[in-house]
Write a protein that holds these residues in place. Sequence first.
Motif, short mmCIF file in Angstrom:
data_model
loop_
_atom_site.label_atom_id
_atom_site.label_comp_id
_atom_site.label_asym_id
_atom_site.label_seq_id
_atom_site.Cartn_x
_atom_site.Cartn_y
_atom_site.Cartn_z
N LYS A 37 31.30 1.15 -3.85
CA LYS A 37 31.82 0.21 -4.86
C LYS A 37 31.34 -1.22 -4.54
N ILE A 38 31.38 -1.57 -3.25
CA ILE A 38 30.91 -2.92 -2.88
C ILE A 38 29.44 -3.10 -3.30
N GLN A 39 28.66 -2.05 -3.07
CA GLN A 39 27.24 -2.15 -3.43
C GLN A 39 27.05 -2.36 -4.93
N GLU A 40 27.90 -1.72 -5.71
CA GLU A 40 27.80 -1.91 -7.16
C GLU A 40 28.10 -3.37 -7.54
N ILE A 41 29.11 -3.93 -6.90
CA ILE A 41 29.45 -5.33 -7.20
C ILE A 41 28.31 -6.26 -6.77
N VAL A 42 27.75 -5.98 -5.59
CA VAL A 42 26.65 -6.82 -5.08
C VAL A 42 25.44 -6.72 -6.02
N ALA A 43 25.17 -5.51 -6.50
CA ALA A 43 24.03 -5.34 -7.42
C ALA A 43 24.27 -6.10 -8.72
N GLU A 44 25.52 -6.25 -9.09
CA GLU A 44 25.87 -6.93 -10.34
C GLU A 44 25.87 -8.46 -10.15
N GLU A 45 26.44 -8.91 -9.05
CA GLU A 45 26.59 -10.36 -8.85
C GLU A 45 25.43 -11.00 -8.09
N ARG A 46 24.67 -10.20 -7.40
CA ARG A 46 23.42 -10.61 -6.75
C ARG A 46 23.57 -11.76 -5.74
N PRO A 47 24.46 -11.66 -4.76
CA PRO A 47 24.36 -12.61 -3.65
C PRO A 47 23.08 -12.32 -2.86
N HIS A 48 22.70 -11.06 -2.83
CA HIS A 48 21.39 -10.63 -2.32
C HIS A 48 20.70 -9.89 -3.45
N LEU A 49 19.41 -10.06 -3.51
CA LEU A 49 18.63 -9.27 -4.47
C LEU A 49 17.68 -8.43 -3.60
N TYR A 50 17.96 -7.15 -3.53
CA TYR A 50 17.18 -6.31 -2.61
C TYR A 50 15.83 -5.96 -3.23
N LEU A 51 14.81 -5.89 -2.35
CA LEU A 51 13.46 -5.66 -2.84
C LEU A 51 12.97 -4.25 -2.50
N LYS B 207 0.82 -1.23 0.00
CA LYS B 207 0.00 0.00 0.00
C LYS B 207 0.85 1.28 0.00
N GLY B 208 1.95 1.24 -0.68
CA GLY B 208 2.80 2.43 -0.79
C GLY B 208 3.71 2.65 0.40
N GLU B 209 3.67 1.75 1.38
CA GLU B 209 4.48 1.93 2.59
C GLU B 209 5.84 1.23 2.45
N ALA B 210 6.47 1.39 1.33
CA ALA B 210 7.81 0.83 1.10
C ALA B 210 8.39 1.51 -0.15
N THR B 211 9.70 1.45 -0.29
CA THR B 211 10.36 2.05 -1.45
C THR B 211 11.26 1.01 -2.10
N PRO B 212 11.15 0.80 -3.42
CA PRO B 212 12.02 -0.19 -4.06
C PRO B 212 13.49 0.19 -3.88
N THR B 213 14.33 -0.80 -3.71
CA THR B 213 15.75 -0.52 -3.56
C THR B 213 16.57 -1.65 -4.16
N ARG B 214 17.79 -1.31 -4.60
CA ARG B 214 18.71 -2.34 -5.09
C ARG B 214 19.92 -2.44 -4.16
N THR B 215 19.82 -1.78 -2.98
CA THR B 215 20.90 -1.87 -2.00
C THR B 215 20.32 -1.91 -0.60
N ARG B 216 21.10 -2.47 0.32
CA ARG B 216 20.67 -2.47 1.72
C ARG B 216 21.17 -1.24 2.44
N VAL B 217 22.15 -0.55 1.84
CA VAL B 217 22.68 0.67 2.48
C VAL B 217 21.86 1.85 1.93
N THR B 218 20.74 2.10 2.58
CA THR B 218 19.78 3.08 2.07
C THR B 218 20.16 4.50 2.51
N PRO B 219 19.58 5.53 1.89
CA PRO B 219 19.93 6.90 2.25
C PRO B 219 19.80 7.14 3.76
#
Lengths: 530, 304
Positions: free
Chosen positions: A486-500, A330-342
């Motif tokens: 930089k680590i986050q970029e690698i994680v987003a590329e290799e996807r050991p985690h896929l953030y939702l 219901k809109g109470e979340a924001t899509p993200t591709r990282t766990r280190v959020t703003p």
Amino acid sequence: MLKSIKVFTLIFLVVVLVACNGGQSSTSTSSGSTNEEAGQNSNEVEESNNEEDRTLVIGIPTDIKSFDIHDHNQIITEAVHINIFSYLLKRDKEMEVQPDLVKDYKVIDDEVWEFDLKEGVTFHNGDVLTANDVKFTLERVAKDEALTEHSRLKVIKEVKVLDDHKFQIITDGPQPTLINLLSRIGSGILPQKYIEENGWDHFLSNPIGSGAFKFVEWRRDDRIILEPYENYYGGNIQDVDQVVFRVVPEVMTRINELITGGVDIVTDLTPDDITRIEDAEGVSATSAPSQRVALLGIQHREGYVTSDPKVREAIELAIDNEAITEHVLKGEATPTRTRVTPGNFGSNPDLFNTQLYDIERAKQLLQEAGYPNGVDITLTVPSDRYLKSKEVNETIAAMLKQAGINVNVQFVEYSRFVEMRNTGDFGDLYFAAYGNSLFDGSIALEEFATETGKERAGYENQEIADLWNEAHTNMNTQVRSKQYQKIQEIVAEERPHLYLYLQNEVYGTSDKVNFTPRTDSMIVIEDFIQ
Amino acid sequence: MTYIIRRLFQVIPVLIIVSFLVFLFVYLSGDPVALMLPEDASQAEIENMRKVLGLDKPFIVQYGIFLLNAVNGDFGQSFIYKQEALGIVLERLPATFELMIASIIVSTIIAIPLGVWSAIRRNTFVDLFISSSSILGKAMPNFWLGMMLVLLFSVTLQLLPVSGKGTIYHLILPAITAGTAMAAQLTRMLRSHMIEVLSQDYIRTARSKGLGSFVIIFKHALRNSMLPVITIIALQISTLVGGALITETVFSWPGLGQLIIQAIHARDMAVVQACVLVIAVFVIVVNLLADLLYRVVDPRIKYN
């Protein structure tokens, strides 16, 4: 027959009248006593709908674990503690770290930090807070392995007292996150003299701190009652006489309490509850981003289809995160591709509030990976642990099916889930949602740089390990931030985690209270009560 | 007296068996450490904490240590609360008893007149109405009934508090919620036994002696119909002390039921054990009292 019906009706009416009369007297009695005696008993405490009522009641879903500040690892418990125990440094409403008990601090060298305490700070029993209390507190948690906060604070090697108000923290190697560690869960300062004189058990049932509120009573599974501390160094709270944290486990009951004025603020609501609150008078729903990021852990071991990077990419491309956040949450979340959020140190803004959804490309990738007729995978989800995990994961399974990935979703009990995740026995995917009370990228990225990533999903990457190890002890903030990005970029590329998505915390408040939720999910009463 | 002493001695093996089964089930149900540490704690951190808490030892060693300590009255420390488990459990008993007694009073007040009335007006509209209501009362889920009562009496009419424990008014809705199903069962049981008793020869004799209906029904018939009522109340007490869990949750009632469910969720072995053993002792004592009460109600019953 007619006589029987008459008698029955009469009895029924008498019972109803007695009940009605009883209820009215209940309300009037409690309202009256609330004004006169400011919360001597529970009924008075609850009558917050009285205009002159000076009791703030907060409805929480579970009781606190204890008053051991180093041994709970629970947001709700800390949300109560933070009002009783002062921190050396504390996050303000904007999540900026501000001096609290300390006046000032400086980094002497990579392993030595020097702090100056404010003068005139007293514990609730009148004892003056000194550097010895800080030493007692920090060395306790740094040395006792049985405490849950030990694993985070064991980096403190020693606290050197220079005088009553000046002390140094000696760390085990450079610790750039020390300030974060001293302003998160379990950062209160304990009263050494009081504990040593009365014993630990006495302290646990009669805790004192130096915070804005002093402890009055704890009725387990029922309520915790606090009162403003008249000699609080931050200024005496005058707008309330009491604060009550009431334990109300059932969410519908919490909402009913809010609507009827039994409580002023309720925590831990779901997005589905917002409509009911908004429909009621005098109350409203409010939310704020939390630190909790939902994710899919992906198996990298050989023999699993997800060891193929194309399959992993196809999974990400097949999930429409915006649809999940918009419709399921219901809109109470924001899509993200990282766990280190703003708001967290080292966050990568390019990876937040974005998604890669492209179902056609996902199908194509699956074909390229050698699965033109689709593929079967298993997704393990802990049941009843995370917000709407059933709905979210069933939606994910439906989305993946459209791309040709048939998902067998298995819901398992949480401790079983932890075991399955930690030993890599979760199948191809697992669902989890992790918090981050450190507000720093190090915790979020640690898994990929240590044995943990290998144990769980068979994932290891030397570049990440090198970057993380350097960042972990790097006192240069700019360089460290870039290393995390930089680590986050690698994680987003290799996807050991896929953030939702980054999920919001939803609260209900009475319109009489000017409450704004915090990103760290704490309820710091002095933020909104003067 | 010999009977009572013998019954009390029977408690010991029962408690040992119960404690073993509880220990086994909690042990098999999962690892408490996973729930204590941060969600993303590594396996090494988990193993370390298991060692610190002694949870790395084999099952039988852990149980042996527990049993030895329990014999000395020490159920161990709660993993969650870091305090003596027995103290935590005993702290909740007053709230549990309060709700239990209130529920029994509510159910008895409803069931005795309705059961008697239904029996003496057998096969009339009243009987049909009471019997149907009993079925409805038994069939209604506690959760739903509690919520409906709150919506009506607390939210809409604003007559009673929504939840919590404090005054007598806080007790009304939980007591009605927990007492309704029990009242329904009692009513039906009492009705059928009253019907049976009312057809007995001694009732006819009493009537022919010219005794009034009130005396016949409440002095002769009701007393002789009380045995099943006592049995049901004893059984219900056992259920209620074990936790009117749903009622406690809906009404935020700080009783044993809430504690035990939290302890089970957290695999807090010491608290689960202390809860179960306190409940087991209570159930055994209540059953013993019920047996003794049978004799008071029906002096023909003898215990050897």
